[in-house]
Design a protein around this motif. Sequence first.
Motif, PDB file in Angstrom:
ATOM      1  N   SER A  48       0.807  -1.218   0.000  1.00 41.81           N
ATOM      2  CA  SER A  48       0.000   0.000   0.000  1.00 41.81           C
ATOM      3  C   SER A  48       0.839   1.265   0.000  1.00 41.81           C
ATOM      4  N   SER A  49       2.151   1.151  -0.145  1.00 41.91           N
ATOM      5  CA  SER A  49       3.011   2.340  -0.157  1.00 41.91           C
ATOM      6  C   SER A  49       4.333   1.994  -0.811  1.00 41.91           C
ATOM      7  N   VAL A  50       5.107   3.031  -1.077  1.00 40.87           N
ATOM      8  CA  VAL A  50       6.445   2.837  -1.627  1.00 40.87           C
ATOM      9  C   VAL A  50       7.428   3.594  -0.745  1.00 40.87           C
ATOM     10  N   VAL A  51       8.603   3.002  -0.519  1.00 43.02           N
ATOM     11  CA  VAL A  51       9.628   3.616   0.319  1.00 43.02           C
ATOM     12  C   VAL A  51      10.915   3.729  -0.486  1.00 43.02           C
ATOM     13  N   LEU A  52      11.527   4.907  -0.457  1.00 40.74           N
ATOM     14  CA  LEU A  52      12.796   5.142  -1.122  1.00 40.74           C
ATOM     15  C   LEU A  52      13.849   5.474  -0.073  1.00 40.74           C
ATOM     16  N   LEU A  53      15.014   4.881  -0.195  1.00 47.47           N
ATOM     17  CA  LEU A  53      16.137   5.241   0.658  1.00 47.47           C
ATOM     18  C   LEU A  53      16.812   6.449   0.033  1.00 47.47           C
ATOM     19  N   VAL A  54      16.952   7.515   0.824  1.00 46.50           N
ATOM     20  CA  VAL A  54      17.433   8.791   0.288  1.00 46.50           C
ATOM     21  C   VAL A  54      18.473   9.383   1.229  1.00 46.50           C
ATOM     22  N   ARG A  55      19.116  10.435   0.745  1.00 43.35           N
ATOM     23  CA  ARG A  55      19.985  11.251   1.592  1.00 43.35           C
ATOM     24  C   ARG A  55      19.520  12.695   1.487  1.00 43.35           C
ATOM     25  N   GLN A  56      19.474  13.356   2.630  1.00 48.78           N
ATOM     26  CA  GLN A  56      19.079  14.755   2.667  1.00 48.78           C
ATOM     27  C   GLN A  56      20.227  15.641   2.168  1.00 48.78           C
ATOM     28  N   ALA A  57      19.953  16.913   2.052  1.00 46.35           N
ATOM     29  CA  ALA A  57      20.938  17.839   1.487  1.00 46.35           C
ATOM     30  C   ALA A  57      22.241  17.853   2.275  1.00 46.35           C
ATOM     31  N   ASP A  58      22.147  17.597   3.600  1.00 43.51           N
ATOM     32  CA  ASP A  58      23.365  17.598   4.416  1.00 43.51           C
ATOM     33  C   ASP A  58      24.023  16.215   4.492  1.00 43.51           C
ATOM     34  N   GLY A  59      23.506  15.267   3.711  1.00 40.77           N
ATOM     35  CA  GLY A  59      24.085  13.927   3.671  1.00 40.77           C
ATOM     36  C   GLY A  59      23.482  12.947   4.641  1.00 40.77           C
ATOM     37  N   THR A  60      22.553  13.401   5.489  1.00 36.80           N
ATOM     38  CA  THR A  60      21.928  12.513   6.473  1.00 36.80           C
ATOM     39  C   THR A  60      21.045  11.485   5.771  1.00 36.80           C
ATOM     40  N   PRO A  61      21.213  10.202   6.083  1.00 39.87           N
ATOM     41  CA  PRO A  61      20.347   9.190   5.462  1.00 39.87           C
ATOM     42  C   PRO A  61      18.924   9.276   6.004  1.00 39.87           C
ATOM     43  N   ALA A  62      17.958   8.967   5.154  1.00 41.46           N
ATOM     44  CA  ALA A  62      16.551   8.994   5.542  1.00 41.46           C
ATOM     45  C   ALA A  62      15.784   8.038   4.630  1.00 41.46           C
ATOM     46  N   ALA A  63      14.491   7.935   4.877  1.00 45.80           N
ATOM     47  CA  ALA A  63      13.617   7.122   4.030  1.00 45.80           C
ATOM     48  C   ALA A  63      12.379   7.946   3.698  1.00 45.80           C
ATOM     49  N   LEU A  64      12.021   7.977   2.437  1.00 43.59           N
ATOM     50  CA  LEU A  64      10.849   8.722   1.985  1.00 43.59           C
ATOM     51  C   LEU A  64       9.733   7.726   1.673  1.00 43.59           C
ATOM     52  N   LYS A  65       8.620   7.869   2.377  1.00 42.31           N
ATOM     53  CA  LYS A  65       7.478   6.963   2.184  1.00 42.31           C
ATOM     54  C   LYS A  65       6.334   7.731   1.547  1.00 42.31           C
ATOM     55  N   LEU A  66       5.759   7.155   0.503  1.00 44.13           N
ATOM     56  CA  LEU A  66       4.615   7.758  -0.174  1.00 44.13           C
ATOM     57  C   LEU A  66       3.483   6.731  -0.200  1.00 44.13           C
ATOM     58  N   ALA A  67       2.276   7.203   0.124  1.00 46.91           N
ATOM     59  CA  ALA A  67       1.123   6.307   0.196  1.00 46.91           C
ATOM     60  C   ALA A  67      -0.108   7.014  -0.344  1.00 46.91           C
ATOM     61  N   PRO A  68      -1.041   6.273  -0.919  1.00 49.13           N
ATOM     62  CA  PRO A  68      -2.276   6.875  -1.429  1.00 49.13           C
ATOM     63  C   PRO A  68      -3.193   7.284  -0.292  1.00 49.13           C
ATOM     64  N   PRO A  69      -4.175   8.136  -0.568  1.00 47.83           N
ATOM     65  CA  PRO A  69      -5.095   8.576   0.495  1.00 47.83           C
ATOM     66  C   PRO A  69      -5.776   7.420   1.215  1.00 47.83           C
ATOM     67  N   ALA A  70      -6.060   6.336   0.504  1.00 48.29           N
ATOM     68  CA  ALA A  70      -6.744   5.192   1.125  1.00 48.29           C
ATOM     69  C   ALA A  70      -5.925   4.569   2.243  1.00 48.29           C
ATOM     70  N   ALA A  71      -4.618   4.757   2.224  1.00 45.74           N
ATOM     71  CA  ALA A  71      -3.751   4.209   3.266  1.00 45.74           C
ATOM     72  C   ALA A  71      -3.667   5.126   4.485  1.00 45.74           C
TER      73      ALA A  71
END
Length: 288
Positions: A48-71
Amino acid sequence: MAFEPPQRLVRALGDRTEWLGHLPETVREAVDRRKLDVERVVAPGGRSSVVLLVRQADGTPAALKLAPPAAAPALEHAALTAWNGWGSVRLLDDGDGELLLERLHPEVSLRSLPEAKALLEAAGTVRRLWIEPPAGHAFETVAARTARQAAAMPSPDEEPLVAAALAAREELVAAPGEVRLLHGNFRQGKVLSGDRVPWLAVGPEPVAGEPAYDLARLVRDRVEDLVASSSGASATRRRLTKLADALEVDRDRLRGWTLFRAVESGTRALRERRHAEAELTLEFASWL
């Protein structure tokens, strides 16, 4: 950036939502707005969602999660805000249907541990999540959620197991226990390894109700191993008792919610033609 949604998500959502068709553009906009560098998409990921492993502008690792309204990403945001990293992944930032989260280790969940150790760590994690719901919260109640689920189940006149599950639910909601903020879908696979804390919960479907409801899904964990074992029924009852005692939850209420949630999951799997999953889940329910 080139982006392809995970096939597991595509199969789960199919043609039921326009959100999937707009997902590549949504991802690009979210990444650009936050000035993120994308490392990779977590696969197979969730349904029900997608997660991307990312790095912020300062290099800090993070995860971006996107989900539809139904979730209901807004409710997940509210729960993560209330927990503030106590037993759960920490929320770093949010947008419309987007959550920027603390980076965990998505490939390492409690399912990687031996069963006894996994249950011990799971119990310690879920206990932290059971806080008093924030004032004026918008979380659905256990009674309301299970009422919707019960309405979609087969006729109890034709299925004795359904009749037993519905009767258990009626008894439980007639005399509700203490109300806490619950994860709503807590199981070993929803607890990931972290750096700040060894184990943190992810992917809540938050609900307000009694802790026994939250534990019920955990009792059913590794159901394929239980069903394959000649002592599956007795092992299930021992697990239920152990969790109830460890977390000071009434055994009968835990048994009732475990029965209801297993039968609801099994009959839903049948409707969606996931027959192997349905067979395992309903056999498990018959032991209760």
